[in-house]
Design a protein around this motif. Structure first.
Motif, mmCIF file in Angstrom:
data_model
loop_
_atom_site.group_PDB
_atom_site.id
_atom_site.type_symbol
_atom_site.label_atom_id
_atom_site.label_comp_id
_atom_site.label_asym_id
_atom_site.label_seq_id
_atom_site.Cartn_x
_atom_site.Cartn_y
_atom_site.Cartn_z
ATOM 1 N N PRO B 659 59.039 80.163 109.115
ATOM 2 C CA PRO B 659 59.288 78.718 109.306
ATOM 3 C C PRO B 659 58.009 77.902 109.313
ATOM 4 O O PRO B 659 57.969 76.801 108.758
ATOM 5 C CB PRO B 659 60.016 78.654 110.647
ATOM 6 N N ASP B 660 56.963 78.419 109.930
ATOM 7 C CA ASP B 660 55.700 77.675 109.955
ATOM 8 C C ASP B 660 54.748 78.143 108.864
ATOM 9 O O ASP B 660 53.538 77.999 108.977
ATOM 10 C CB ASP B 660 55.039 77.792 111.336
ATOM 11 N N GLY B 661 55.311 78.669 107.785
ATOM 12 C CA GLY B 661 54.491 79.325 106.770
ATOM 13 C C GLY B 661 53.826 78.423 105.769
ATOM 14 O O GLY B 661 52.981 78.882 105.001
ATOM 15 N N LEU B 662 54.173 77.159 105.734
ATOM 16 C CA LEU B 662 53.547 76.264 104.758
ATOM 17 C C LEU B 662 52.397 75.506 105.402
ATOM 18 O O LEU B 662 52.529 74.967 106.500
ATOM 19 C CB LEU B 662 54.564 75.277 104.184
ATOM 20 N N GLY B 663 51.272 75.473 104.689
ATOM 21 C CA GLY B 663 50.070 74.854 105.227
ATOM 22 C C GLY B 663 50.049 73.345 105.111
ATOM 23 O O GLY B 663 49.049 72.705 105.417
ATOM 24 N N GLY B 664 51.125 72.733 104.671
ATOM 25 C CA GLY B 664 51.202 71.275 104.552
ATOM 26 C C GLY B 664 52.571 70.914 104.037
ATOM 27 O O GLY B 664 53.401 71.794 103.758
ATOM 28 N N ASN B 665 52.850 69.621 103.914
ATOM 29 C CA ASN B 665 54.127 69.174 103.341
ATOM 30 C C ASN B 665 54.344 69.842 101.994
ATOM 31 O O ASN B 665 53.421 69.879 101.177
ATOM 32 C CB ASN B 665 54.122 67.666 103.085
ATOM 33 N N ASP B 666 55.551 70.295 101.756
ATOM 34 C CA ASP B 666 55.803 70.897 100.440
ATOM 35 C C ASP B 666 55.825 69.851 99.331
ATOM 36 O O ASP B 666 55.715 70.188 98.149
ATOM 37 C CB ASP B 666 57.101 71.699 100.454
ATOM 38 N N ASP B 667 55.960 68.604 99.717
ATOM 39 C CA ASP B 667 55.868 67.489 98.758
ATOM 40 C C ASP B 667 56.787 67.659 97.562
ATOM 41 O O ASP B 667 56.371 67.606 96.410
ATOM 42 C CB ASP B 667 54.404 67.287 98.326
ATOM 43 N N PHE B 668 58.059 67.814 97.895
ATOM 44 C CA PHE B 668 59.122 67.882 96.882
ATOM 45 C C PHE B 668 58.846 68.921 95.814
ATOM 46 O O PHE B 668 59.167 68.721 94.647
ATOM 47 C CB PHE B 668 59.364 66.511 96.236
ATOM 48 N N GLY B 669 58.214 70.032 96.227
ATOM 49 C CA GLY B 669 58.056 71.150 95.301
ATOM 50 C C GLY B 669 56.677 71.289 94.692
ATOM 51 O O GLY B 669 56.380 72.308 94.059
ATOM 52 N N GLN B 670 55.815 70.296 94.870
ATOM 53 C CA GLN B 670 54.486 70.394 94.268
ATOM 54 C C GLN B 670 53.697 71.582 94.842
ATOM 55 O O GLN B 670 53.084 72.354 94.101
ATOM 56 C CB GLN B 670 53.706 69.100 94.451
ATOM 57 N N MET B 671 53.729 71.718 96.173
ATOM 58 C CA MET B 671 53.001 72.826 96.787
ATOM 59 C C MET B 671 53.575 74.164 96.313
ATOM 60 O O MET B 671 52.834 75.122 96.062
ATOM 61 C CB MET B 671 53.090 72.734 98.311
ATOM 62 N N SER B 672 54.871 74.196 96.200
ATOM 63 C CA SER B 672 55.515 75.429 95.731
ATOM 64 C C SER B 672 55.187 75.697 94.275
ATOM 65 O O SER B 672 54.956 76.843 93.872
ATOM 66 C CB SER B 672 57.033 75.327 95.933
ATOM 67 N N ALA B 673 55.165 74.629 93.473
ATOM 68 C CA ALA B 673 54.858 74.816 92.060
ATOM 69 C C ALA B 673 53.423 75.312 91.886
ATOM 70 O O ALA B 673 53.147 76.143 91.012
ATOM 71 C CB ALA B 673 55.068 73.503 91.300
ATOM 72 N N TRP B 674 52.519 74.817 92.721
ATOM 73 C CA TRP B 674 51.140 75.328 92.669
ATOM 74 C C TRP B 674 51.158 76.829 92.914
ATOM 75 O O TRP B 674 50.525 77.604 92.181
ATOM 76 C CB TRP B 674 50.280 74.618 93.728
ATOM 77 N N TYR B 675 51.896 77.232 93.958
ATOM 78 C CA TYR B 675 51.981 78.653 94.288
ATOM 79 C C TYR B 675 52.492 79.453 93.095
ATOM 80 O O TYR B 675 51.969 80.536 92.764
ATOM 81 C CB TYR B 675 52.902 78.855 95.503
ATOM 82 N N LEU B 676 53.531 78.945 92.464
ATOM 83 C CA LEU B 676 54.178 79.696 91.396
ATOM 84 C C LEU B 676 53.241 79.881 90.213
ATOM 85 O O LEU B 676 53.083 80.991 89.687
ATOM 86 C CB LEU B 676 55.467 78.983 90.952
ATOM 87 N N PHE B 677 52.613 78.785 89.767
ATOM 88 C CA PHE B 677 51.653 78.914 88.678
ATOM 89 C C PHE B 677 50.540 79.884 89.055
ATOM 90 O O PHE B 677 50.181 80.781 88.287
ATOM 91 C CB PHE B 677 51.048 77.552 88.321
ATOM 92 N N ASN B 678 50.025 79.668 90.242
ATOM 93 C CA ASN B 678 48.912 80.507 90.688
ATOM 94 C C ASN B 678 49.331 81.977 90.710
ATOM 95 O O ASN B 678 48.572 82.857 90.302
ATOM 96 C CB ASN B 678 48.486 80.046 92.086
ATOM 97 N N ALA B 679 50.550 82.233 91.150
ATOM 98 C CA ALA B 679 51.032 83.614 91.205
ATOM 99 C C ALA B 679 51.177 84.205 89.809
ATOM 100 O O ALA B 679 50.974 85.397 89.600
ATOM 101 C CB ALA B 679 52.360 83.671 91.963
ATOM 102 N N LEU B 680 51.541 83.341 88.845
ATOM 103 C CA LEU B 680 51.726 83.831 87.477
ATOM 104 C C LEU B 680 50.392 84.000 86.764
ATOM 105 O O LEU B 680 50.321 84.587 85.686
ATOM 106 C CB LEU B 680 52.618 82.872 86.685
ATOM 107 N N GLY B 681 49.306 83.439 87.354
ATOM 108 C CA GLY B 681 47.978 83.695 86.803
ATOM 109 C C GLY B 681 47.402 82.570 85.978
ATOM 110 O O GLY B 681 46.356 82.726 85.358
#
Lengths: 761, 761
Positions: B659-681
């Motif tokens: 639940p407290d795993g995000l280091g900031g507002n997810d901002d409607f998916g932007q933070m998540s999208a960063w993660y996804l791209f970064n994970a894909l390399g």
């Protein structure tokens, strides 16, 4: 029944429409704008959606403590003739009502620094309002003009059905401007403006809407405003700061910023003007959307020719008013007649876009498929004579109005026909369910442009509603008990009449079951007649009559807008039975004589609503409606000729061609419709049947051109102010031996001749 | 540019989707619901209009003195994981935003006497809210459940695109009820509720709407609510007395009365229930009308099968999430990945009725002809990585979103593309005009389901707007002067990037004139580089740099949500030029090293918005967006492998499956999208061109199934937590000698293989 006295014929000098005269020349829109008439002098077309008219004050409905301010009542139409200033020109007004709303979308021209507040009548410089002089003000159907002294701007107004057109003639100025006040309204109060929204689409077009609460609990008027000249500057400001500003703070929103939305918006639009430069403005309204308003503008005024709009609207008026060509005994009477006809055609008003879309009671958008949708049904008033008048001279509109009422029923969460409805709202004003009278009357008179079966269903559902004004008690006990629902005696009487209407309609449609149910209910008036006093008298659930009976008092007696003297006559469907209850023909005659001749003490007058002192004849309150049929009830007495006397006595006292000429609220045309029927010599005592009871015509002659192409002529012989008695009546040359005319006899065309006399038989 | 180090291959144990596993099993909707993530745990379908989720507090935006209450910020999504009570279940929520609105149409089950107020968290008995225990709460995509302790009711939620479905399991009670609170909302304050309207259509169907102001200045949500069982009783009450009652006073409106309208309405609907009796509720929303809501209900849930709705919504999720099949190094990472993908697909949200009608920015009803209309564009965030992600896995939706933005432009009184828009409103949140980035990026990547010429016109009109954030000064001076418009340095940098996007689009469309204009503007970032400090630095109109420079401070320096250290890197379109400005490759490398390793004093952290302490790495603020591309900028330095280190360092600190795993507002998916791209390399450093810059994949492998039917596989060799360095990369078996991947290489399908190593070259 009426005995027709025989007298010799006399010639009188009649005032008629000559070839070059048009009906609108005899309309005075100022009639009723002073004191209690509650009419407005501004521009509108017949049954038009836009009533573009000056507002002369901004009195609020409540003070800051939430207390009712009684002075607001004089401003039901926004205007009082003798007021020294004009606040501005707004686009919606009721005609003659006794409660109010509207006053939407106010425009006001100015010169100098724009002031975004109306100011006060005593200090007009403190705001955008202006002084004016009466001699610069004039009005005709669909045209109003006034010179606004403070900015020295000539203002002229005209309309189409859905568009108001303004023409302002400015002096030379670098600071000419127009104020747009979306917070302005009639019966305004803190919290009435729910939301206002405005977009500057380009430098000469703005759109928006105003949502209000109040008499209409949820009402939105959409608009589009086009200027003939681009504005050089503009500013929009909330009247009160909104708590939340958000990221809009990044903009200077008060100046040249094209979007605004707030609880209460005002704005200005400024121009450079040369001397006598005219700036024109078109304001289109819509019940649907700003897109609808724009389409309405394009459909109705695609040009900038003010005179053409004025002319076309006046031609509409001449066509509508020309349906009755009348000769009167003098000029004043002619103005009375055509002004009354004008007032009769001000409402109900069209409520749909040019493409047929309208906002329904459910706030959804509906399409008026095959009919014109109308709103502003002041039914407690208008079922009496206005809708019956429509059955003769506006039958298609009357059917369309019924279709509009059925749409209301279909959209109603209460599953009820309208009581008093306006702008996609029910406001529940006054009592009864008189839509059923309008429906039954129209059906009885052959109007067929509505679904009669559906209409009967709607009538029955309405009259059986379990939530409305103690109807279950009324059904169970045969009367409305005062301890369950106030004004119970009035309600009992009006319900009983309405039930009779439903019974007539059911009978005509062969629904014997419904006929039986409602014919029985139609007799409920008997249940509140108190033989010990000879009056109708409210009762409680236990059957006891209400203690403290006072037949003169309009308050606390179970009646509304009438005392027991007046309301006891409210049995329009069974006058003969009523005469019997009261003691027979002679007693009934005496009762009526007392009513019209007794002296009502001042202490009682003060409690009588909505009328001037002239609005009362004896104790007969013509300014209110409940006993409008009473003058014709002499026909069921031993002295029928008294109807003729009273019919000729009332108009000069109640209808004068002057601003203060109306003896009470015009009530959206009901008072005017009474005048018109009375002037023609007959009256719809019992709407719901096909009969008009004869009185005494005050016309010299009248020619009714009907929609079916037939012409019905009314002639008088030996007409004069003194010759008020009707000696005999012929229809198409044959002597009529009855006291009433049938609707089908009018509809067939023909000639009705009244032979007038100085004395009754 | 990147040097690819060579290392031997190692085998690792990968966690992959086995045959019986579905992607939704690895989504944890609670991630981000504690502290600063601002996500919500409730039920929704991909890009669904309805987000049906529990709200745990009712903190107002302002106190009674109009003062901002900072605690409200934690409730942007209505929910904080550790709160002890649930207020109720409302139907609209933003995911991860840093400002708020919504929380419409709250329902809450209860037993006993209905209480028409929410009560307080410390005294839940004082209102309709309830205690609950965390162990009874669970959530999956499109399903949420919790046991409400106070009434002992099990609540379950699921949805379709436009309809929320509730299933409440009651105890035996003669006083079971559902509270409907139309006044409830997120970021509520006195005056936010503009109007609420409610009709009881019959004993199991109600309709109405709620209009609010606030972040969206004029926002109306229409609804229709159907109950699986007729209510035996109901009551509707305004939260505050309306000043005007009118003739509605004749009714007892508080009890079993089918019409209500007021500034703030609440109501209850009561039932007799047997032990464990389930009552289901369907709540359909519409941006158009209650009629639209009813049609949406009929179109999407014509039945009462809760499990079917849940299943179908979860199948939608599996289809969408299944577009990327991924193997990760461990279970947590897999949850991270699919939860991020889930968060990435929560918005923008569908904003139209099932028949394609929607409310436009002009508040008129429009038809989405040939596209799906979307709303809630958090563009300052989402242009960076979320829309680029959509160009790969949601290209049709991305084109539809652009069509939605063009419709917004066509309807805009400002003639601008959206900045931050939601629910037929522009809220103007944050800076730049990044819609142009989304458009140019989509066009560069071959998305063609929008009118490119019209889009370019919209981009140009937006970027030339004379009223927006001192654009005329920006155009004249080549930078935004701080004395004319705050946050001027951030604005200059972001405008310059956006201008480059327009230039790219113009070039592609052969519009050399526009290309030249905007390519010149794209260089404006240089105008605020201060060689004396080596940082970007705000300037005033006179050209002088702003005095009092502090590169660590996020306030008062002309930046927003970032300090000079971070914002000086904001030249996503010209990293090479930026490196030159800063002093060449080596200086650039040192700058980046300093950023990621320096210690930010607490006094500065306190002024950093929207992030937890974990959201900052050195002085790199990942929790805010401005330097999201910075990790990949090492590719333009003398130490490109540091991108790989940082790319693998950030996720464990910023993305945890808790639940407290995000280091900031997810901002409607932007933070998540960063993660996804970064994970894909790889990462879209410069949206607007077709390149993705390589980082270091954290997936073991991934398979992207594209809309065109092609499959793009990403494989790693020798992947392990320690092997963060990329030794070499092959595409379809051929060694790639560049640091970026082209979009067309993904779109064509194929296989990208990263060869991982423990050490860089």
């Amino acid at each position: 029944m009426m005995k027709i006295p025989f007298l010799s014929l006399l010639l009188i000098t009649a005032v008629s429409l000559s070839a070059q005269n048009t009906p609108i020349q005899f309309v005075n829109p100022f009639v009723g704008t002073q004191k209690m008439g509650h009419t407005y002098p501004g521009a509108t077309v017949p049954f038009g959606s836009v009533q573009l008219s000056p507002d002369t004050d901004t009195i609020q409905l409540y003070d800051e403590n939430g207390k009712y301010i009684p002075e607001v009542y004089s401003y039901c139409a926004g205007y009082q003739y003798l007021d020294p200033t004009i606040v501005g020109f707004s686009h919606t007004h009721f005609s003659g009502t006794g409660h109010s709303d509207l006053g939407d979308i106010l425009l006001m021209p100015g010169v100098g620094i724009p002031q975004l507040n109306p100011g006060t009548a005593s200090d007009p410089e403190s705001g955008y309002r202006s002084r004016y002089r009466k001699e610069t003000e004039s009005a005709e159907p669909n045209y109003y003009r006034v010179l606004l002294d403070d900015p020295n701007v000539l203002a002229e107004l005209t309309t189409t059905t859905r568009v108001g057109m303004h023409r302002y003639t400015f002096p030379a100025s670098a600071n000419a401007h127009l104020i747009l006040d979306l917070t302005h309204g009639i019966y305004n109060y803190d919290g009435k403006n729910v939301w206002t929204f405005l977009r500057v689409e380009n430098d000469s077009l703005i759109t928006g809407y105003r949502t209000t609460t109040g008499w209409a609990r949820t009402r939105t008027v959409y608009f589009a405003i086009a200027f003939s000249k681009p504005f050089k500057d503009y500013g929009l400001q909330p009247a009160k700061k909104e708590p939340y500003q958000g990221f809009w703070r990044r903009f200077d929103q008060t100046h040249h910023f094209p979007e605004a939305a707030a609880h209460e918006l005002r704005g200005y639009f400024s121009f450079d003007t040369d001397e006598s430069e005219q700036i024109l403005v078109k304001v289109a309204l819509s019940p649907v959307s700003t897109e609808g308003a724009l389409k309405n503008m394009q459909a109705e005024i695609p040009h900038w020719d003010f005179d053409q709009v004025k002319r076309e609207g006046q031609e509409m008026w001449n066509r509508e008013l020309g349906k009755i060509k009348v000769e009167m005994m003098n000029e004043d009477e002619r103005v009375n007649f055509y002004t009354a006809l004008y007032h009769a055609f001000l409402g109900p008003t069209v409520y749909m876009d040019a493409d047929g879309q309208y906002r329904g009671l459910d706030q959804n958008i509906h399409l008026a498929d095959g009919f014109t949708n109308y709103t502003s049904f002041s039914l407690w008033d208008t079922y009496r004579a206005l809708h019956p008048l429509f059955t003769i001279v506006q039958p298609t509109r009357d059917g369309d109005m019924i279709q509009s009422m059925l749409a209301h029923y279909d959209q109603s969460a209460q599953h009820m026909l309208p009581v008093w409805s306006h702008y996609a709202n029910e406001n529940w004003c006054m009592i009864g369910y008189h839509a059923v009278s309008v429906i039954a009357d129209a059906y009885a008179k052959g109007i067929r442009n509505f679904d009669a079966e559906h209409a009967l269903e709607a009538c029955v559902a309405t009259a059986r509603n379990s939530r409305f004004d103690a109807l279950p008690d009324y059904i169970r006990l045969g009367y409305v008990p005062e301890d369950k629902s106030g004004n119970s005696a009035s309600k009992t009487l009006e319900f009983a009449y309405d039930d009779w209407c439903i019974a007539q309609m059911a009978k005509a449609l062969g629904r014997q079951d419904i006929y039986a149910e409602f014919n029985a209910r139609a007799g409920n008036f008997k249940h509140i007649f108190d033989p010990s006093t000879g009056f109708m008298h409210a009762r409680n659930s236990d059957g006891a009559f209400l203690p403290g009976f006072d037949p003169l008092d309009t308050h606390g007696q179970g009646f509304i807008e009438g005392n027991a003297w007046n309301y006891s006559l409210y049995v329009p469907h069974e006058p003969e039975e009523l005469a019997n209850l009261i003691g027979g023909k002679e007693a009934f005659g005496r009762y009526l004589d007392s009513l019209f001749t007794m002296s009502l003490p001042d202490s009682y007058f003060e409690k009588t609503e909505d009328v001037t002192r002239e609005g009362i004849i004896g104790n007969y309150v013509h300014g209110n409606e409940p006993s409008h049929q009473a003058p014709f009830f002499y026909q069921w007495s031993d002295r029928p000729w008294r109807t003729q006397e009273v019919a000729r006595m009332i108009p000069p006292r109640m209808y004068r061609p002057a601003p203060d000429g109306l003896g009470g609220n015009d009530d959206f045309g009901q008072m005017s419709a009474w005048y018109l029927f009375n002037a023609l010599g007959f009256y719809p005592v019992s709407p719901g049947n096909d009969r008009y009871v004869f009185g005494s015509p005050s016309v010299v002659s009248a020619e009714l051109t009907l929609e079916n192409g037939h012409v019905f002529r009314i002639e008088t012989r030996n007409q004069s102010p003194e010759n008020v008695y009707v000696e005999k009546i012929t229809l198409n040359g044959k002597l009529l031996d009855r006291a009433f005319l049938r609707h089908e006899e009018i509809a067939a065309g023909g000639e009705l001749v009244f032979f007038m006399a100085e004395k009754h038989e």
